[in-house]
Design a protein around this motif. Structure first.
Motif, mmCIF file in Angstrom:
data_model
loop_
_atom_site.group_PDB
_atom_site.id
_atom_site.type_symbol
_atom_site.label_atom_id
_atom_site.label_comp_id
_atom_site.label_asym_id
_atom_site.label_seq_id
_atom_site.Cartn_x
_atom_site.Cartn_y
_atom_site.Cartn_z
ATOM 1 N N VAL A 265 -81.865 18.936 -6.797
ATOM 2 C CA VAL A 265 -81.991 17.887 -7.862
ATOM 3 C C VAL A 265 -81.715 18.740 -9.136
ATOM 4 O O VAL A 265 -82.651 19.497 -9.350
ATOM 5 C CB VAL A 265 -83.100 16.963 -7.817
ATOM 6 C CG1 VAL A 265 -82.866 15.978 -9.022
ATOM 7 C CG2 VAL A 265 -82.790 16.307 -6.548
ATOM 8 N N SER A 266 -80.999 18.425 -9.954
ATOM 9 C CA SER A 266 -80.768 19.135 -11.220
ATOM 10 C C SER A 266 -81.296 18.426 -12.298
ATOM 11 O O SER A 266 -81.410 17.268 -12.228
ATOM 12 C CB SER A 266 -79.365 19.798 -11.456
ATOM 13 O OG SER A 266 -78.335 18.711 -11.569
ATOM 14 N N ILE A 267 -81.160 19.033 -13.458
ATOM 15 C CA ILE A 267 -81.506 18.211 -14.761
ATOM 16 C C ILE A 267 -80.418 17.167 -14.947
ATOM 17 O O ILE A 267 -80.632 16.102 -15.391
ATOM 18 C CB ILE A 267 -81.549 19.148 -16.095
ATOM 19 C CG1 ILE A 267 -82.651 20.172 -15.995
ATOM 20 C CG2 ILE A 267 -81.528 18.573 -17.341
ATOM 21 C CD1 ILE A 267 -82.674 21.199 -17.107
ATOM 22 N N ALA A 268 -79.188 17.696 -14.756
ATOM 23 C CA ALA A 268 -78.005 16.517 -14.819
ATOM 24 C C ALA A 268 -78.532 15.193 -13.887
ATOM 25 O O ALA A 268 -78.057 14.115 -14.350
ATOM 26 C CB ALA A 268 -76.546 17.072 -14.562
ATOM 27 N N ASP A 269 -79.031 15.686 -12.734
ATOM 28 C CA ASP A 269 -79.064 14.439 -11.643
ATOM 29 C C ASP A 269 -80.422 13.723 -12.510
ATOM 30 O O ASP A 269 -80.342 12.362 -12.149
ATOM 31 C CB ASP A 269 -79.587 14.930 -10.457
ATOM 32 C CG ASP A 269 -78.640 15.815 -9.698
ATOM 33 O OD1 ASP A 269 -77.284 15.282 -9.849
ATOM 34 O OD2 ASP A 269 -78.908 16.671 -9.112
ATOM 35 N N VAL A 270 -81.439 14.218 -12.974
ATOM 36 C CA VAL A 270 -82.567 13.525 -13.543
ATOM 37 C C VAL A 270 -81.991 12.597 -14.823
ATOM 38 O O VAL A 270 -82.338 11.399 -14.905
ATOM 39 C CB VAL A 270 -83.537 14.328 -13.944
ATOM 40 C CG1 VAL A 270 -84.578 13.416 -14.824
ATOM 41 C CG2 VAL A 270 -84.162 15.098 -12.898
ATOM 42 N N ASN A 271 -81.085 13.268 -15.517
ATOM 43 C CA ASN A 271 -80.592 12.477 -16.842
ATOM 44 C C ASN A 271 -79.796 11.097 -16.312
ATOM 45 O O ASN A 271 -79.907 10.219 -16.603
ATOM 46 C CB ASN A 271 -79.631 13.331 -17.648
ATOM 47 C CG ASN A 271 -80.636 14.378 -18.393
ATOM 48 O OD1 ASN A 271 -81.785 14.115 -18.752
ATOM 49 N ND2 ASN A 271 -79.779 15.428 -18.789
ATOM 50 N N SER A 272 -79.049 11.429 -15.136
ATOM 51 C CA SER A 272 -78.263 10.410 -14.699
ATOM 52 C C SER A 272 -79.010 9.226 -14.339
ATOM 53 O O SER A 272 -78.743 8.000 -14.310
ATOM 54 C CB SER A 272 -77.090 10.861 -13.553
ATOM 55 O OG SER A 272 -76.441 9.831 -13.224
ATOM 56 N N ALA A 273 -79.999 9.578 -13.388
ATOM 57 C CA ALA A 273 -80.875 8.601 -12.787
ATOM 58 C C ALA A 273 -81.496 7.886 -13.831
ATOM 59 O O ALA A 273 -81.866 6.796 -13.739
ATOM 60 C CB ALA A 273 -81.998 9.414 -11.739
#
Length: 383
Positions: A265-273
């Motif tokens: 899980v990346s920062i981009a995944d967290v932002n999208s979630a």
């Protein structure tokens, strides 16, 4: 498999056993309060008011303390006690708390009025010589839902512990810090001055809780930066750790879809979630709005567009609502403009859903400035 296990560990229901991290001081105070009640000479009762924003560990801390003390009581290290939890938000009426409490103590099902009389007699009578009575610890969660014009239920719940030999300790939990000040003076005098405040979690605390959930090999499912980002987003807005858990759990789904199920899980995944959860929460609040609530939303959107500003006063929204009444739905409840009290209630509900923000210049401000936390186009599309 690793992402699935991480998602499971991040569920609200998967809280690890043992003490909650980052709440040591608050835990000690709750424990001291209950121990005082158990060891009180003559069975004197007491009350504790616990306040704090949602998701700051209030209820979980009390439950954990009660569980730990019950284990000691079972081992004979402490006097035995009964524990009853009442969630006011789930009661049909506040008075139903009487029936629930009496059934928990006696096993008898009674109506609210009858149960209230039994409870009044039970906590109001001194112990007879040789009589054995167990201390009762009552947790009243969502205490704000107990507010009624007469506040009779709240008065009784806080009055009973003050009676000699009551052997009753009441812990009241609410999300509002100023609830005691809003109570009738007679009720407030029974509540007493013992209070405990749970501050919102800061970034370091949220991050520590997330890392506790992602212990062992599960830590490898997230990059360190992703966990920090989730903690920072939540701490900056509300400090609600439940929100951080939801964001991270959704981020595992985003990552699985992006990588085929075996990524990190990346920062981009967290932002999208975070974006997806926010949008779905807003949509749900709008879709399930009652007719009067929809009218207020439409009025607010119209006012913001007409003034081309980011905020509008509640007074202007009220005037706009009155002008829009004729254009509202055919529902009978929407044919009238909401009263000022109804407007304040609607604003509070939407603020709780994070759909809008209300800025009060002073504590008793009757007309706060309202700001939508989402694009007005999204609200318009749903309505």
């Amino acid at each position: 498999a690793r992402l699935r296990k991480a998602a499971a560990a991040l569920q609200l229901s998967a809280a690890p056993r043992g003490r909650l991290p980052c709440r040591e001081a608050e835990r000690s105070e709750v424990e001291a309060f209950i121990l005082e009640a158990l060891r009180a000479p003559g069975g004197d009762g007491r009350t504790l008011y616990v306040a704090g924003m949602p998701g700051t560990g209030k209820t979980a801390t009390v439950r954990e303390v009660v569980g730990a003390l019950r284990t000691k009581a079972d081992a004979g290290e402490l006097p035995s006690f009964a524990f009853v939890e009442v969630n006011a938000m789930r009661l049909p009426q506040p008075a139903h708390a009487y029936a629930l409490l009496w059934e928990a103590l006696s096993g008898e099902k009674r109506g609210a009025d009858t149960a209230a009389r039994h409870l009044d007699k039970h906590f109001g009578s001194a112990r007879k010589p040789g009589e054995s009575r167990t201390t009762v610890v009552v947790l009243v969660d969502e205490l704000d839902y107990m507010l009624t014009p007469r506040q009779e239920v709240l008065y009784n719940l806080f009055d009973w512990p003050s009676r000699a030999g009551a052997m009753l300790a009441v812990v009241g939990i609410a999300n509002t810090m100023d609830l005691p000040e809003r109570l009738d003076p007679k009720v407030r005098s029974r509540l007493g001055s013992r209070r405990l405040t749970f501050a919102p979690y800061d970034r370091e605390q949220v991050e520590a809780i997330l890392k506790q959930r992602l212990s062992g090999n599960l830590r490898e499912a997230f990059s360190a930066q992703a966990v920090t980002m989730a903690a920072r987003k939540v701490a900056a807005y509300s400090g609600d750790v439940r929100r951080a858990l939801q964001i991270c759990a959704r981020a595992t789904e985003v990552c699985a879809a992006r990588t085929g199920g075996d990524g990190v899980v990346s920062i981009a995944d967290v932002n999208s979630a975070h974006r997806r959860l926010t949008a779905s929460a807003y949509l749900s609040a709008v879709e399930h709005a009652a007719p009067l609530e929809r009218l207020v939303l439409v009025a607010l959107c119209c006012e913001l567009r007409a003034r081309r500003k980011e905020s509008a006063s509640l007074e202007d929204v009220a005037r706009r609502s009155s002008r829009l009444v004729a254009l509202a739905s055919d529902d009978a409840d929407a044919r009238r403009a909401p009263t000022h009290a109804e407007l304040l209630d609607i604003v509070e509900r939407f603020a709780d859903a994070r759909l809008l923000s209300a800025d009060y210049e002073k504590r008793d401000d009757r007309f706060p400035a309202l700001r939508l936390n989402v694009a007005d186009t999204l609200v318009s599309d749903v309505l």
